[in-house]
Design a protein around this motif. Structure first.
Motif, short mmCIF file in Angstrom:
data_model
loop_
_atom_site.label_atom_id
_atom_site.label_comp_id
_atom_site.label_asym_id
_atom_site.label_seq_id
_atom_site.Cartn_x
_atom_site.Cartn_y
_atom_site.Cartn_z
N HIS A 56 42.06 -14.38 33.77
CA HIS A 56 43.45 -14.72 34.11
C HIS A 56 43.72 -16.21 33.84
O HIS A 56 44.76 -16.57 33.27
CB HIS A 56 43.72 -14.39 35.58
CG HIS A 56 45.03 -14.87 36.08
ND1 HIS A 56 46.23 -14.25 35.78
CD2 HIS A 56 45.36 -15.93 36.85
CE1 HIS A 56 47.23 -14.91 36.35
NE2 HIS A 56 46.72 -15.93 37.00
N GLU A 92 52.00 -13.25 39.47
CA GLU A 92 51.86 -11.80 39.38
C GLU A 92 51.08 -11.20 40.54
O GLU A 92 51.29 -10.04 40.89
CB GLU A 92 51.26 -11.39 38.05
CG GLU A 92 49.80 -11.70 37.86
CD GLU A 92 49.29 -11.30 36.50
OE1 GLU A 92 50.09 -10.88 35.65
OE2 GLU A 92 48.08 -11.42 36.28
N ASP A 93 50.21 -11.98 41.17
CA ASP A 93 49.48 -11.48 42.33
C ASP A 93 50.09 -11.99 43.64
O ASP A 93 49.48 -11.90 44.69
CB ASP A 93 48.00 -11.85 42.25
CG ASP A 93 47.78 -13.35 42.20
OD1 ASP A 93 48.76 -14.11 42.14
OD2 ASP A 93 46.61 -13.77 42.22
#
Length: 79
Positions: free
Chosen positions: A18, A49-50
């Motif tokens: 990532h 995104e997390d």
């Protein structure tokens, strides 16, 4: 300033991938020395995104920005 996190676990392979994806995206976005609204949105989307932004992500962002631009100022291209 050196920041150390003594109790921080080593990043997993997925986290390392990532961070590399983030580094590549930022370097590509900054290649022309300008940052468009769409490029900024892409970077923000990848980082969030997390649903959290980590110290490692911010470090990659900062280091990549300095590697690509050096001491030059970043120009924003919002049109």
């Amino acid at each position: 300033m050196q920041i150390e996190r003594a109790n921080a676990p080593e990043p997993s392979q997925a986290e390392l991938e990532h961070l590399e994806q983030l580094r590549t995206l930022v370097a590509h976005a900054l290649a022309n020395g300008k940052l468009s609204r769409a490029e900024m949105q892409s970077i923000q989307t990848l980082m969030q995104e997390d649903h959290r932004v980590t110290v490692e992500e911010l470090t990659v962002l900062h280091k990549t920005l300095r590697q690509v631009l050096g001491d030059a100022a970043l120009e924003y291209e919002w049109q």
